[in-house]
Design a protein around this motif. Structure first.
Motif, PDB file in Angstrom:
ATOM      1  N   THR A  77     -66.752 -40.869 -18.576  1.00  0.00           N
ATOM      2  CA  THR A  77     -66.273 -41.033 -19.662  1.00  0.00           C
ATOM      3  C   THR A  77     -64.745 -41.660 -20.473  1.00  0.00           C
ATOM      4  OG1 THR A  77     -66.855 -39.256 -19.893  1.00  0.00           O
ATOM      5  CG2 THR A  77     -65.322 -38.848 -21.288  1.00  0.00           C
ATOM      6  N   VAL A  78     -64.958 -42.442 -21.645  1.00  0.00           N
ATOM      7  CA  VAL A  78     -63.539 -42.781 -22.272  1.00  0.00           C
ATOM      8  C   VAL A  78     -62.934 -41.854 -23.234  1.00  0.00           C
ATOM      9  CG1 VAL A  78     -64.640 -44.223 -24.113  1.00  0.00           C
ATOM     10  CG2 VAL A  78     -62.476 -45.477 -22.678  1.00  0.00           C
ATOM     11  N   PHE A  79     -61.550 -42.141 -23.856  1.00  0.00           N
ATOM     12  CA  PHE A  79     -60.507 -41.617 -24.747  1.00  0.00           C
ATOM     13  C   PHE A  79     -59.876 -42.668 -25.380  1.00  0.00           C
ATOM     14  CE2 PHE A  79     -62.254 -37.418 -22.007  1.00  0.00           C
ATOM     15  CZ  PHE A  79     -62.265 -37.892 -21.040  1.00  0.00           C
ATOM     16  N   LEU A  80     -59.700 -41.834 -26.504  1.00  0.00           N
ATOM     17  CA  LEU A  80     -58.332 -42.606 -27.460  1.00  0.00           C
ATOM     18  C   LEU A  80     -57.749 -41.728 -27.854  1.00  0.00           C
ATOM     19  CD1 LEU A  80     -57.572 -45.327 -27.608  1.00  0.00           C
ATOM     20  CD2 LEU A  80     -58.732 -44.991 -29.905  1.00  0.00           C
ATOM     21  N   GLN A  81     -56.835 -41.744 -27.339  1.00  0.00           N
ATOM     22  CA  GLN A  81     -55.102 -40.544 -27.843  1.00  0.00           C
ATOM     23  C   GLN A  81     -54.902 -41.563 -28.833  1.00  0.00           C
ATOM     24  OE1 GLN A  81     -54.510 -37.318 -26.856  1.00  0.00           O
ATOM     25  NE2 GLN A  81     -53.429 -37.679 -28.559  1.00  0.00           N
ATOM     26  N   MET A  82     -55.204 -41.070 -30.419  1.00  0.00           N
ATOM     27  CA  MET A  82     -53.883 -41.841 -31.058  1.00  0.00           C
ATOM     28  C   MET A  82     -53.387 -41.078 -31.782  1.00  0.00           C
ATOM     29  SD  MET A  82     -57.943 -42.995 -33.219  1.00  0.00           S
ATOM     30  CE  MET A  82     -58.265 -40.725 -33.405  1.00  0.00           C
ATOM     31  N   ASP A  83     -51.869 -41.641 -31.543  1.00  0.00           N
ATOM     32  CA  ASP A  83     -50.796 -40.533 -32.358  1.00  0.00           C
ATOM     33  C   ASP A  83     -50.478 -41.423 -33.557  1.00  0.00           C
ATOM     34  OD1 ASP A  83     -49.294 -40.347 -28.917  1.00  0.00           O
ATOM     35  OD2 ASP A  83     -51.028 -38.248 -29.882  1.00  0.00           O
ATOM     36  N   SER A  84     -49.197 -40.715 -34.286  1.00  0.00           N
ATOM     37  CA  SER A  84     -48.475 -41.350 -35.300  1.00  0.00           C
ATOM     38  C   SER A  84     -49.307 -41.794 -36.171  1.00  0.00           C
ATOM     39  CB  SER A  84     -47.602 -42.466 -34.716  1.00  0.00           C
ATOM     40  OG  SER A  84     -46.813 -41.844 -34.298  1.00  0.00           O
ATOM     41  N   LEU A  85     -50.908 -41.208 -36.010  1.00  0.00           N
ATOM     42  CA  LEU A  85     -51.797 -42.136 -37.029  1.00  0.00           C
ATOM     43  C   LEU A  85     -51.428 -42.703 -39.175  1.00  0.00           C
ATOM     44  CD1 LEU A  85     -54.757 -39.974 -36.007  1.00  0.00           C
ATOM     45  CD2 LEU A  85     -54.613 -42.446 -35.956  1.00  0.00           C
ATOM     46  N   LYS A  86     -51.667 -43.371 -39.277  1.00  0.00           N
ATOM     47  CA  LYS A  86     -51.295 -43.945 -39.926  1.00  0.00           C
ATOM     48  C   LYS A  86     -52.737 -43.866 -41.254  1.00  0.00           C
ATOM     49  CE  LYS A  86     -48.348 -47.269 -38.445  1.00  0.00           C
ATOM     50  NZ  LYS A  86     -47.618 -48.610 -38.420  1.00  0.00           N
ATOM     51  N   PRO A  87     -52.074 -44.269 -42.456  1.00  0.00           N
ATOM     52  CA  PRO A  87     -53.167 -43.741 -43.355  1.00  0.00           C
ATOM     53  C   PRO A  87     -54.975 -45.611 -43.057  1.00  0.00           C
ATOM     54  CG  PRO A  87     -51.633 -43.706 -44.213  1.00  0.00           C
ATOM     55  CD  PRO A  87     -51.388 -43.666 -43.171  1.00  0.00           C
ATOM     56  N   GLU A  88     -53.892 -46.630 -42.904  1.00  0.00           N
ATOM     57  CA  GLU A  88     -54.501 -48.316 -42.324  1.00  0.00           C
ATOM     58  C   GLU A  88     -55.435 -47.720 -41.147  1.00  0.00           C
ATOM     59  OE1 GLU A  88     -51.319 -47.341 -43.049  1.00  0.00           O
ATOM     60  OE2 GLU A  88     -50.571 -48.516 -42.253  1.00  0.00           O
ATOM     61  N   ASP A  89     -55.076 -46.141 -41.082  1.00  0.00           N
ATOM     62  CA  ASP A  89     -56.399 -46.658 -38.923  1.00  0.00           C
ATOM     63  C   ASP A  89     -57.650 -45.910 -39.775  1.00  0.00           C
ATOM     64  OD1 ASP A  89     -53.056 -44.943 -37.777  1.00  0.00           O
ATOM     65  OD2 ASP A  89     -53.750 -47.090 -37.451  1.00  0.00           O
ATOM     66  N   THR A  90     -57.730 -45.432 -40.772  1.00  0.00           N
ATOM     67  CA  THR A  90     -58.884 -44.575 -41.750  1.00  0.00           C
ATOM     68  C   THR A  90     -60.112 -45.421 -40.984  1.00  0.00           C
ATOM     69  OG1 THR A  90     -57.802 -43.421 -42.699  1.00  0.00           O
ATOM     70  CG2 THR A  90     -60.229 -43.492 -42.957  1.00  0.00           C
ATOM     71  N   ALA A  91     -61.328 -45.100 -40.505  1.00  0.00           N
ATOM     72  CA  ALA A  91     -62.678 -45.783 -40.402  1.00  0.00           C
ATOM     73  C   ALA A  91     -63.189 -44.901 -39.847  1.00  0.00           C
ATOM     74  CB  ALA A  91     -61.820 -47.181 -39.259  1.00  0.00           C
ATOM     75  N   VAL A  92     -64.925 -45.796 -39.529  1.00  0.00           N
ATOM     76  CA  VAL A  92     -65.375 -45.359 -38.866  1.00  0.00           C
ATOM     77  C   VAL A  92     -64.823 -46.086 -36.535  1.00  0.00           C
ATOM     78  CG1 VAL A  92     -67.714 -44.725 -37.413  1.00  0.00           C
ATOM     79  CG2 VAL A  92     -67.241 -45.473 -39.993  1.00  0.00           C
ATOM     80  N   TYR A  93     -64.945 -45.438 -36.106  1.00  0.00           N
ATOM     81  CA  TYR A  93     -64.913 -45.708 -34.480  1.00  0.00           C
ATOM     82  C   TYR A  93     -66.100 -45.456 -34.025  1.00  0.00           C
ATOM     83  CZ  TYR A  93     -60.161 -45.616 -35.555  1.00  0.00           C
ATOM     84  OH  TYR A  93     -58.423 -45.770 -36.064  1.00  0.00           O
ATOM     85  N   TYR A  94     -66.442 -46.252 -32.550  1.00  0.00           N
ATOM     86  CA  TYR A  94     -67.569 -46.770 -32.073  1.00  0.00           C
ATOM     87  C   TYR A  94     -67.105 -46.950 -30.785  1.00  0.00           C
ATOM     88  CZ  TYR A  94     -69.960 -48.024 -36.351  1.00  0.00           C
ATOM     89  OH  TYR A  94     -69.959 -47.503 -37.952  1.00  0.00           O
ATOM     90  N   CYS A  95     -67.124 -46.092 -29.775  1.00  0.00           N
ATOM     91  CA  CYS A  95     -66.954 -46.675 -28.471  1.00  0.00           C
ATOM     92  C   CYS A  95     -68.486 -47.888 -27.824  1.00  0.00           C
ATOM     93  CB  CYS A  95     -67.395 -45.194 -27.876  1.00  0.00           C
ATOM     94  SG  CYS A  95     -68.812 -44.375 -26.943  1.00  0.00           S
ATOM     95  N   THR A  96     -67.775 -48.059 -26.959  1.00  0.00           N
ATOM     96  CA  THR A  96     -68.611 -48.993 -26.339  1.00  0.00           C
ATOM     97  C   THR A  96     -68.812 -49.186 -24.718  1.00  0.00           C
ATOM     98  OG1 THR A  96     -69.845 -51.946 -26.542  1.00  0.00           O
ATOM     99  CG2 THR A  96     -67.352 -51.578 -26.702  1.00  0.00           C
TER     100      THR A  96
END
Length: 122
Positions: A77-96
Protein backbone atom coordinates in the motif's frame (compact mmCIF):
# COMPACT_ATOMS: atom_id res chain seq x y z
CA UNK A 1 -2.92 -9.53 -12.91
CA UNK A 2 -2.43 -6.59 -10.54
CA UNK A 3 -5.30 -4.54 -9.20
CA UNK A 4 -5.02 -1.16 -7.51
CA UNK A 5 -7.76 0.20 -5.28
CA UNK A 6 -7.58 3.88 -4.36
CA UNK A 7 -9.42 5.70 -1.61
CA UNK A 8 -9.40 8.95 0.28
CA UNK A 9 -10.30 11.61 -2.25
CA UNK A 10 -12.97 14.22 -1.67
CA UNK A 11 -13.80 17.87 -1.24
CA UNK A 12 -11.82 20.04 1.15
CA UNK A 13 -11.35 23.72 1.77
CA UNK A 14 -8.08 25.44 0.98
CA UNK A 15 -5.61 24.86 3.79
CA UNK A 16 -7.13 21.52 4.66
CA UNK A 17 -5.75 18.00 4.45
CA UNK A 18 -6.56 14.72 2.76
CA UNK A 19 -4.89 11.31 2.86
CA UNK A 20 -4.98 9.07 -0.20
CA UNK A 21 -4.40 5.33 -0.06
CA UNK A 22 -3.74 2.81 -2.80
CA UNK A 23 -3.59 -0.93 -2.17
CA UNK A 24 -2.14 -3.35 -4.71
CA UNK A 25 -3.20 -6.96 -4.97
CA UNK A 26 -2.75 -9.86 -7.35
CA UNK A 27 0.11 -11.99 -8.59
CA UNK A 28 2.83 -9.77 -7.17
CA UNK A 29 6.34 -11.02 -6.51
CA UNK A 30 7.83 -7.68 -5.59
CA UNK A 31 7.08 -3.97 -5.87
CA UNK A 32 9.71 -1.41 -6.79
CA UNK A 33 8.42 2.12 -7.29
CA UNK A 34 5.03 3.33 -6.11
CA UNK A 35 3.77 6.76 -6.98
CA UNK A 36 1.00 9.26 -7.46
CA UNK A 37 0.16 11.27 -10.56
CA UNK A 38 -2.57 13.82 -11.07
CA UNK A 39 -4.46 15.25 -14.00
CA UNK A 40 -6.40 18.49 -13.89
CA UNK A 41 -8.99 19.37 -16.56
CA UNK A 42 -7.30 20.44 -19.77
CA UNK A 43 -3.84 19.56 -18.49
CA UNK A 44 -1.43 16.70 -18.93
CA UNK A 45 -0.99 14.04 -16.27
CA UNK A 46 1.93 14.96 -14.04
CA UNK A 47 3.99 13.21 -11.40
CA UNK A 48 3.14 14.28 -7.86
CA UNK A 49 5.35 11.99 -5.80
CA UNK A 50 7.09 8.63 -5.96
CA UNK A 51 8.82 6.30 -3.52
CA UNK A 52 11.18 3.42 -4.18
CA UNK A 53 11.35 0.13 -2.34
CA UNK A 54 14.30 1.54 -0.42
CA UNK A 55 12.34 4.56 0.72
CA UNK A 56 13.83 7.17 -1.59
CA UNK A 57 11.22 9.81 -2.38
CA UNK A 58 10.74 12.27 -5.22
CA UNK A 59 8.28 15.16 -5.28
CA UNK A 60 7.04 17.69 -7.78
CA UNK A 61 8.28 21.15 -6.88
CA UNK A 62 4.69 22.35 -6.52
CA UNK A 63 3.99 19.97 -3.62
CA UNK A 64 7.31 19.88 -1.78
CA UNK A 65 6.85 20.65 1.90
CA UNK A 66 3.09 20.06 1.72
CA UNK A 67 2.68 16.44 0.55
CA UNK A 68 4.26 13.32 2.01
CA UNK A 69 4.40 9.95 0.29
CA UNK A 70 4.88 6.76 2.29
CA UNK A 71 4.36 3.03 1.84
CA UNK A 72 3.56 -0.08 3.81
CA UNK A 73 5.48 -2.86 2.11
CA UNK A 74 3.79 -5.60 4.10
CA UNK A 75 0.41 -4.47 2.77
CA UNK A 76 1.54 -3.37 -0.71
CA UNK A 77 0.00 0.00 0.00
CA UNK A 78 1.11 3.53 -0.80
CA UNK A 79 -0.16 6.68 0.88
CA UNK A 80 -0.17 10.35 0.00
CA UNK A 81 -0.67 12.76 2.90
CA UNK A 82 -1.70 16.11 1.47
CA UNK A 83 -1.55 19.13 3.77
CA UNK A 84 -2.00 22.84 3.17
CA UNK A 85 -4.06 22.05 0.09
CA UNK A 86 -4.55 24.74 -2.53
CA UNK A 87 -7.24 25.12 -5.22
CA UNK A 88 -4.58 24.38 -7.83
CA UNK A 89 -4.20 20.90 -6.31
CA UNK A 90 -7.66 20.06 -7.66
CA UNK A 91 -7.33 17.09 -10.00
CA UNK A 92 -7.94 13.39 -10.41
CA UNK A 93 -5.17 11.56 -8.58
CA UNK A 94 -3.90 8.23 -9.89
CA UNK A 95 -1.63 5.80 -8.12
CA UNK A 96 0.83 3.70 -10.06
CA UNK A 97 2.87 0.67 -9.07
CA UNK A 98 5.82 -0.99 -10.80
CA UNK A 99 7.24 -4.35 -9.93
CA UNK A 100 7.55 -7.99 -10.86
CA UNK A 101 4.86 -10.63 -11.16
CA UNK A 102 5.06 -13.98 -9.46
CA UNK A 103 4.87 -15.87 -12.73
CA UNK A 104 7.76 -17.85 -14.17
CA UNK A 105 10.41 -15.50 -15.48
CA UNK A 106 9.30 -12.73 -13.12
CA UNK A 107 7.86 -10.45 -15.81
CA UNK A 108 7.66 -6.80 -14.89
CA UNK A 109 4.43 -4.86 -14.66
CA UNK A 110 3.15 -1.34 -14.26
CA UNK A 111 -0.41 -0.80 -13.14
CA UNK A 112 -2.60 2.25 -12.64
CA UNK A 113 -5.43 2.91 -10.26
CA UNK A 114 -8.85 4.07 -11.40
CA UNK A 115 -8.30 7.59 -10.10
CA UNK A 116 -9.79 9.50 -7.21
CA UNK A 117 -11.08 13.06 -7.38
CA UNK A 118 -9.56 15.70 -5.12
CA UNK A 119 -11.31 19.06 -5.10
CA UNK A 120 -10.00 22.00 -3.12
CA UNK A 121 -12.34 24.95 -2.73
CA UNK A 122 -11.09 28.49 -2.18
Amino acid sequence: QVQLVESGGGLVQAGGSLRLSCAASGSIFSINTMGWYRQAPGKQRELVAAITSGGTTNYADSVKGRFTISRDNAKNTVFLQMDSLKPEDTAVYYCTVEGMLSYSGRPTFRSWGQGTQVTVSS
